[in-house]
Design a protein around this motif. Structure first.
Motif, PDB file in Angstrom:
ATOM      1  N   LYS A  24       0.823  -1.201   0.000  1.00 49.11           N
ATOM      2  CA  LYS A  24       0.000   0.000   0.000  1.00 49.11           C
ATOM      3  C   LYS A  24       0.860   1.255   0.000  1.00 49.11           C
ATOM      4  O   LYS A  24       1.964   1.267   0.528  1.00 49.11           O
ATOM      5  CB  LYS A  24      -0.913  -0.007   1.224  1.00 49.11           C
ATOM      6  CG  LYS A  24      -1.868  -1.190   1.266  1.00 49.11           C
ATOM      7  CD  LYS A  24      -2.660  -1.204   2.570  1.00 49.11           C
ATOM      8  CE  LYS A  24      -3.590  -2.414   2.616  1.00 49.11           C
ATOM      9  NZ  LYS A  24      -4.343  -2.486   3.900  1.00 49.11           N
ATOM     10  N   LEU A  25       0.282   2.315  -0.566  1.00 52.52           N
ATOM     11  CA  LEU A  25       0.953   3.612  -0.544  1.00 52.52           C
ATOM     12  C   LEU A  25       0.692   4.313   0.780  1.00 52.52           C
ATOM     13  O   LEU A  25      -0.391   4.213   1.343  1.00 52.52           O
ATOM     14  CB  LEU A  25       0.421   4.495  -1.678  1.00 52.52           C
ATOM     15  CG  LEU A  25       1.024   4.345  -3.059  1.00 52.52           C
ATOM     16  CD1 LEU A  25       0.302   5.276  -4.024  1.00 52.52           C
ATOM     17  CD2 LEU A  25       2.504   4.664  -3.051  1.00 52.52           C
ATOM     18  N   THR A  26       1.668   5.053   1.265  1.00 54.15           N
ATOM     19  CA  THR A  26       1.503   5.864   2.463  1.00 54.15           C
ATOM     20  C   THR A  26       1.404   7.335   2.070  1.00 54.15           C
ATOM     21  O   THR A  26       1.774   7.726   0.959  1.00 54.15           O
ATOM     22  CB  THR A  26       2.699   5.691   3.409  1.00 54.15           C
ATOM     23  OG1 THR A  26       3.881   6.216   2.771  1.00 54.15           O
ATOM     24  CG2 THR A  26       2.920   4.218   3.739  1.00 54.15           C
ATOM     25  N   ASP A  27       0.930   8.159   3.006  1.00 51.92           N
ATOM     26  CA  ASP A  27       0.887   9.603   2.755  1.00 51.92           C
ATOM     27  C   ASP A  27       2.281  10.136   2.438  1.00 51.92           C
ATOM     28  O   ASP A  27       2.442  11.005   1.575  1.00 51.92           O
ATOM     29  CB  ASP A  27       0.324  10.334   3.985  1.00 51.92           C
ATOM     30  CG  ASP A  27      -1.199  10.300   4.032  1.00 51.92           C
ATOM     31  OD1 ASP A  27      -1.809   9.746   3.091  1.00 51.92           O
ATOM     32  OD2 ASP A  27      -1.776  10.827   5.000  1.00 51.92           O
ATOM     33  N   THR A  28       3.262   9.619   3.145  1.00 52.91           N
ATOM     34  CA  THR A  28       4.639  10.099   2.924  1.00 52.91           C
ATOM     35  C   THR A  28       5.110   9.769   1.515  1.00 52.91           C
ATOM     36  O   THR A  28       5.735  10.606   0.840  1.00 52.91           O
ATOM     37  CB  THR A  28       5.591   9.477   3.962  1.00 52.91           C
ATOM     38  OG1 THR A  28       5.170   9.858   5.275  1.00 52.91           O
ATOM     39  CG2 THR A  28       7.020   9.959   3.739  1.00 52.91           C
ATOM     40  N   GLU A  29       4.806   8.560   1.032  1.00 49.46           N
ATOM     41  CA  GLU A  29       5.206   8.194  -0.333  1.00 49.46           C
ATOM     42  C   GLU A  29       4.477   9.053  -1.357  1.00 49.46           C
ATOM     43  O   GLU A  29       5.067   9.430  -2.381  1.00 49.46           O
ATOM     44  CB  GLU A  29       4.920   6.710  -0.579  1.00 49.46           C
ATOM     45  CG  GLU A  29       5.892   5.778   0.123  1.00 49.46           C
ATOM     46  CD  GLU A  29       5.470   4.325   0.044  1.00 49.46           C
ATOM     47  OE1 GLU A  29       6.360   3.448   0.014  1.00 49.46           O
ATOM     48  OE2 GLU A  29       4.254   4.047   0.018  1.00 49.46           O
ATOM     49  N   ILE A  30       3.218   9.372  -1.089  1.00 47.54           N
ATOM     50  CA  ILE A  30       2.472  10.236  -2.004  1.00 47.54           C
ATOM     51  C   ILE A  30       3.120  11.613  -2.067  1.00 47.54           C
ATOM     52  O   ILE A  30       3.335  12.170  -3.157  1.00 47.54           O
ATOM     53  CB  ILE A  30       0.992  10.336  -1.571  1.00 47.54           C
ATOM     54  CG1 ILE A  30       0.282   9.003  -1.818  1.00 47.54           C
ATOM     55  CG2 ILE A  30       0.288  11.449  -2.346  1.00 47.54           C
ATOM     56  CD1 ILE A  30      -1.152   8.963  -1.302  1.00 47.54           C
ATOM     57  N   LYS A  31       3.452  12.186  -0.911  1.00 52.55           N
ATOM     58  CA  LYS A  31       4.098  13.501  -0.895  1.00 52.55           C
ATOM     59  C   LYS A  31       5.480  13.440  -1.543  1.00 52.55           C
ATOM     60  O   LYS A  31       5.888  14.388  -2.232  1.00 52.55           O
ATOM     61  CB  LYS A  31       4.193  14.024   0.539  1.00 52.55           C
ATOM     62  CG  LYS A  31       2.857  14.453   1.125  1.00 52.55           C
ATOM     63  CD  LYS A  31       3.000  15.211   2.426  1.00 52.55           C
ATOM     64  CE  LYS A  31       3.452  14.335   3.560  1.00 52.55           C
ATOM     65  NZ  LYS A  31       3.460  15.067   4.852  1.00 52.55           N
ATOM     66  N   ALA A  32       6.178  12.335  -1.347  1.00 51.58           N
ATOM     67  CA  ALA A  32       7.502  12.189  -1.961  1.00 51.58           C
ATOM     68  C   ALA A  32       7.389  12.143  -3.485  1.00 51.58           C
ATOM     69  O   ALA A  32       8.219  12.722  -4.203  1.00 51.58           O
ATOM     70  CB  ALA A  32       8.189  10.930  -1.444  1.00 51.58           C
ATOM     71  N   LEU A  33       6.356  11.455  -4.000  1.00 53.70           N
ATOM     72  CA  LEU A  33       6.131  11.421  -5.444  1.00 53.70           C
ATOM     73  C   LEU A  33       5.787  12.812  -5.977  1.00 53.70           C
ATOM     74  O   LEU A  33       6.289  13.232  -7.030  1.00 53.70           O
ATOM     75  CB  LEU A  33       5.006  10.445  -5.788  1.00 53.70           C
ATOM     76  CG  LEU A  33       5.373   8.973  -5.931  1.00 53.70           C
ATOM     77  CD1 LEU A  33       4.112   8.132  -6.145  1.00 53.70           C
ATOM     78  CD2 LEU A  33       6.346   8.752  -7.086  1.00 53.70           C
ATOM     79  N   LEU A  34       4.918  13.522  -5.251  1.00 56.24           N
ATOM     80  CA  LEU A  34       4.583  14.884  -5.660  1.00 56.24           C
ATOM     81  C   LEU A  34       5.825  15.767  -5.682  1.00 56.24           C
ATOM     82  O   LEU A  34       6.007  16.585  -6.588  1.00 56.24           O
ATOM     83  CB  LEU A  34       3.530  15.476  -4.716  1.00 56.24           C
ATOM     84  CG  LEU A  34       2.128  14.853  -4.745  1.00 56.24           C
ATOM     85  CD1 LEU A  34       1.236  15.514  -3.707  1.00 56.24           C
ATOM     86  CD2 LEU A  34       1.502  14.969  -6.126  1.00 56.24           C
ATOM     87  N   LEU A  35       6.684  15.596  -4.689  1.00 54.86           N
ATOM     88  CA  LEU A  35       7.931  16.366  -4.638  1.00 54.86           C
ATOM     89  C   LEU A  35       8.782  16.097  -5.871  1.00 54.86           C
ATOM     90  O   LEU A  35       9.304  17.027  -6.496  1.00 54.86           O
ATOM     91  CB  LEU A  35       8.709  16.013  -3.373  1.00 54.86           C
ATOM     92  CG  LEU A  35      10.076  16.688  -3.200  1.00 54.86           C
ATOM     93  CD1 LEU A  35       9.910  18.197  -3.020  1.00 54.86           C
ATOM     94  CD2 LEU A  35      10.837  16.090  -2.023  1.00 54.86           C
ATOM     95  N   ASN A  36       8.925  14.821  -6.236  1.00 55.51           N
ATOM     96  CA  ASN A  36       9.669  14.471  -7.449  1.00 55.51           C
ATOM     97  C   ASN A  36       9.104  15.161  -8.676  1.00 55.51           C
ATOM     98  O   ASN A  36       9.833  15.747  -9.485  1.00 55.51           O
ATOM     99  CB  ASN A  36       9.637  12.955  -7.684  1.00 55.51           C
ATOM    100  CG  ASN A  36      10.531  12.162  -6.771  1.00 55.51           C
ATOM    101  OD1 ASN A  36      10.396  10.951  -6.654  1.00 55.51           O
ATOM    102  ND2 ASN A  36      11.465  12.807  -6.082  1.00 55.51           N
ATOM    103  N   MET A  37       7.781  15.090  -8.820  1.00 54.97           N
ATOM    104  CA  MET A  37       7.149  15.636 -10.016  1.00 54.97           C
ATOM    105  C   MET A  37       7.292  17.152 -10.082  1.00 54.97           C
ATOM    106  O   MET A  37       7.585  17.718 -11.137  1.00 54.97           O
ATOM    107  CB  MET A  37       5.660  15.259 -10.052  1.00 54.97           C
ATOM    108  CG  MET A  37       5.367  13.771 -10.111  1.00 54.97           C
ATOM    109  SD  MET A  37       6.118  12.931 -11.524  1.00 54.97           S
ATOM    110  CE  MET A  37       7.349  11.942 -10.696  1.00 54.97           C
ATOM    111  N   PHE A  38       7.100  17.824  -8.944  1.00 55.15           N
ATOM    112  CA  PHE A  38       7.132  19.281  -8.939  1.00 55.15           C
ATOM    113  C   PHE A  38       8.550  19.855  -9.000  1.00 55.15           C
ATOM    114  O   PHE A  38       8.734  21.034  -9.270  1.00 55.15           O
ATOM    115  CB  PHE A  38       6.405  19.835  -7.711  1.00 55.15           C
ATOM    116  CG  PHE A  38       4.923  19.960  -7.898  1.00 55.15           C
ATOM    117  CD1 PHE A  38       4.395  20.731  -8.917  1.00 55.15           C
ATOM    118  CD2 PHE A  38       4.047  19.294  -7.060  1.00 55.15           C
ATOM    119  CE1 PHE A  38       3.032  20.844  -9.102  1.00 55.15           C
ATOM    120  CE2 PHE A  38       2.675  19.401  -7.232  1.00 55.15           C
ATOM    121  CZ  PHE A  38       2.169  20.180  -8.257  1.00 55.15           C
TER     122      PHE A  38
END
Length: 509
Positions: free
Chosen positions: A285-299
Motif C-alpha cells: 500500500k501507498l503511504t501519505d509520505t510516499e504520495i508527498k515524496a512522489l509529488l515532490l519528485n514531479m514538482f
C-alpha cells in the motif's frame, strides 16, 4: 630452534607484507585517477563546477576514472563507450542509489521514486507514474492541458507590451501549471493570465535551492565521521527547505482528501489516494509520505528541468539568428501564421526537432547523472570496480567529446539531420553519445513528457514571437555561463522583449 617471539614476528611481517601487496594489486587494478588527499580524498579536485572539473580530469586520466571522495570509491564514466558498459552491460548491478543527505533530508528519507532503493517498492512507484502520468494514453489524454497552458503563456508575453520579461520565470509558471492540472486537477499558481505570481516566484526559488543543495558534494556523505558536524551547513539548509516543501505538499494532500467523494477527479493525486488501500503493484500500500515524496519528485524534477532547457534553447537561437530564421521558416510553412503550434505538428518539424536535440546535447538538464551504487564488484574495460562504488556519468562531458562530435562546442542542429554526422542518434537512452535523460533501469521516468513539453514550448515561442534582447545587447554578447546544481541553470536570467509575429487574434483570450 627459533624462539616463539621470532616466529610471531615473522608471521606478523608476512601478514603485513601480504596485505600491502594485495592492496597494491587492488589499487593497480582500479581505473586511473588523481592522487587523493588524506582523509578527504579527491573532494578538493571537484572545484565549484564539478562537471567541468571532472571532465578536465578525464582528459588527463582517461574516460574511465577512479576518484576517492572521502571514504567512498567513485567510478566516473566520461565517454559514450564507458557509459554503455555501466548503463547497459552492468545496468542491473548499478540499479540503486548510494546513501546521500539530499535523499535523507529532502526526499522523505528515500521514500520517493528518484532515490528509492531498487526493489519492489521502487517498481511499484515507477509503475504508478508510468501508467497514470507518463504512458502514451495519459500523455494523449492531457495533451489539451499542455496546449492550453502554452497558449496562456503566449498571451501573457504578448500582453507585456514594450516591457522586458524574465522568460525563465514565466516558463516555470507554465510548466508547473501544466503539470499541476494533470497531477492535482487545477493550476497551482496564477489566475490563468500567465503573469508572474509571487507564490510562483517563491516556489521557483525553492526548486532552484533543491537543485543547488542536491548538487553539492557534501563532506558528510563521504566522511561519515564528520557528518554530525555539517561542516558546509548543507544538512541544516536541507532540513529547513524540506519543512517548506512538506507544508506546501501536506496542504495540497489534505485539501484533496477533503474533496474526495464530492465529484469526479481525473487527476494523479486522486488516483494516488485511491491506491493508498489498493496499490497496483508488488510493493504493498501507498503511504501519505510516499504520495508527498512522489509529488515532490514531479514538482521539482518535472518542472524546472523542462523550463530551464527551453530557456537554454531560446538563448542559443537568439545567439544564432540564421538558425532561428530557419526554424521560423519551417514553422510558417508547416503551421502557418493563422494558428498556434499544436503537438501533432511537432513530428513534421524536423529542423526544430534537431534544434531540441542539440540543446539537450550542449545543455543537458542533469550534467552529472544522479549517482548509482555497485551492488557487487565487477570488471569494466579490464579494471576492477569494487562493491559499493558510486557511479557518476558525466553526461555533459560525453556530449562534448571531440572523439564523438565534430566541433563539439558549436551549436549545430544540422548534425542530427539526414546526412549529418549523427543523423540516426536518438536522445532517449539508447545512443550513449547523448543521454540527457540517463539510460537503463533508472532512466528518467518523465522523459516522454519532458520531450513533448520542451519541444512544444520552444516551437510556440519562436513561432509566436521575435524575441529581442534588452538595452541593445548584441546576441553574441549574451551571457551563456552555467550556474552549477543538480540541474543545469543559467547563471544569468534570460530577459527578452517579445514582439508578436502571428495573426493578432491568436494573442487574445
Amino acid at each position: 630452534m627459533p624462539s616463539v617471539s621470532i616466529i610471531l614476528l615473522s608471521i606478523l611481517v608476512a601478514v603485513v607484507v601480504y596485505r600491502w601487496v594485495t592492496n597494491q594489486r587492488s589499487r593497480r587494478s582500479l581505473p586511473p585517477g588523481p592522487r587523493p588527499w588524506p582523509m578527504i580524498g579527491n573532494l578538493p579536485h571537484l572545484g565549484s563546477v564539478p562537471h567541468h572539473a571532472i571532465a578536465g580530469l578525464a582528459r588527463k586520466y582517461g574516460p574511465l576514472m577512479h576518484l576517492r571522495l572521502g571514504q567512498v570509491d567513485v567510478a566516473v564514466a566520461a565517454s559514450a563507450s564507458v557509459a554503455a558498459q555501466f548503463l547497459k552491460v552492468h545496468d542491473a548491478n548499478f540499479a540503486s542509489r548510494p546513501p546521500n543527505s539530499g535523499a535523507k533530508h529532502i526526499a522523505y528519507n528515500y521514500q520517493d521514486l528518484v532515490f528509492a532503493p531498487y526493489g519492489p517498492r521502487w517498481r511499484m512507484l515507477r509503475k504508478i507514474v508510468s501508467v497514470h502520468l507518463f504512458s502514451g494514453k495519459a500523455l494523449e489524454d492531457f495533451r489539451h492541458v499542455r496546449q492550453e497552458e502554452v497558449a496562456v503563456l503566449i498571451r501573457a508575453l504578448a500582453n507585456a507590451g514594450s516591457a522586458v520579461v524574465d522568460l525563465g520565470q514565466l516558463l516555470n509558471v507554465c510548466t508547473v501549471n501544466a503539470l499541476g492540472r494533470v497531477m492535482l486537477g487545477y493550476r497551482v499558481f496564477g489566475d490563468g493570465s500567465g503573469k508572474s505570481d509571487p507564490r510562483a516566484d517563491e516556489f521557483k526559488s525553492m526548486v532552484v535551492e533543491v537543485m543547488v543543495l542536491a548538487g553539492v558534494f557534501n563532506i558528510g556523505d563521504f566522511v561519515p565521521a564528520l557528518e554530525w558536524l555539517d561542516l558546509q551547513g548543507v544538512a541544516a539548509r536541507m532540513k529547513k527547505l524540506h519543512k517548506r516543501f512538506d507544508a506546501f505538499l501536506t496542504a495540497i494532500l489534505d485539501e484533496h482528501k477533503a474533496n474526495v467523494g464530492k465529484g469526479q477527479h481525473n487527476d494523479l493525486l486522486s488516483t494516488l489516494i485511491s491506491l493508498k488501500e489498493n496499490a497496483d503493484g508488488e510493493g504493498g500500500k501507498l503511504t501519505d509520505t510516499e504520495i508527498k515524496a512522489l509529488l515532490l519528485n514531479m514538482f521539482t524534477a518535472g518542472t524546472d528541468t523542462s523550463s530551464s532547457t527551453v530557456e537554454w534553447a531560446i538563448a542559443e537561437l537568439i545567439r544564432h539568428p540564421k538558425i532561428l530564421a530557419q526554424v521560423q521558416e519551417e514553422l510558417d510553412r508547416v503551421v502557418g501564421r493563422e494558428r498556434l503550434v499544436s503537438e501533432p505538428d511537432l513530428t513534421q518539424l524536423s529542423y526544430l526537432q534537431a534544434v531540441v536535440k542539440e540543446t539537450f546535447r550542449l545543455h543537458p538538464s542533469t550534467p552529472l547523472s544522479l549517482p548509482r551504487i555497485a551492488a557487487e564488484s565487477c570488471e569494466v574495460n579490464g579494471y576492477h570496480i569494487p562493491k559499493g562504488t558510486t557511479l557518476l556519468v558525466n553526461v555533459w562531458a560525453i556530449a562534448r567529446d571531440p572523439a564523438e562530435w565534430a566541433d563539439p562546442l558549436e551549436f549545430r542542429p544540422e548534425r542530427f539531420l539526414a546526412g549529418g554526422e549523427k543523423a540516426q542518434v536518438d536522445i532517449r537512452g539508447n545512443d550513449f553519445e547523448v543521454i540527457p535523460f540517463g539510460a537503463g533501469r533508472r532512466i528518467c521516468a518523465g522523459m516522454s513528457l519532458g520531450l513533448r513539453m520542451v519541444t512544444l514550448l520552444t516551437a510556440s515561442l519562436v513561432h509566436a514571437f521575435d524575441l529581442g534582447l534588452p538595452n541593445g545587447l548584441l546576441p553574441e554578447k549574451l551571457n551563456m555561463d552555467e550556474a552549477y546544481g543538480l540541474t543545469l541553470q543559467r547563471a544569468a536570467r534570460l530577459m527578452v522583449h517579445p514582439r508578436p509575429r502571428l495573426a493578432q487574434h491568436l494573442y487574445q483570450a
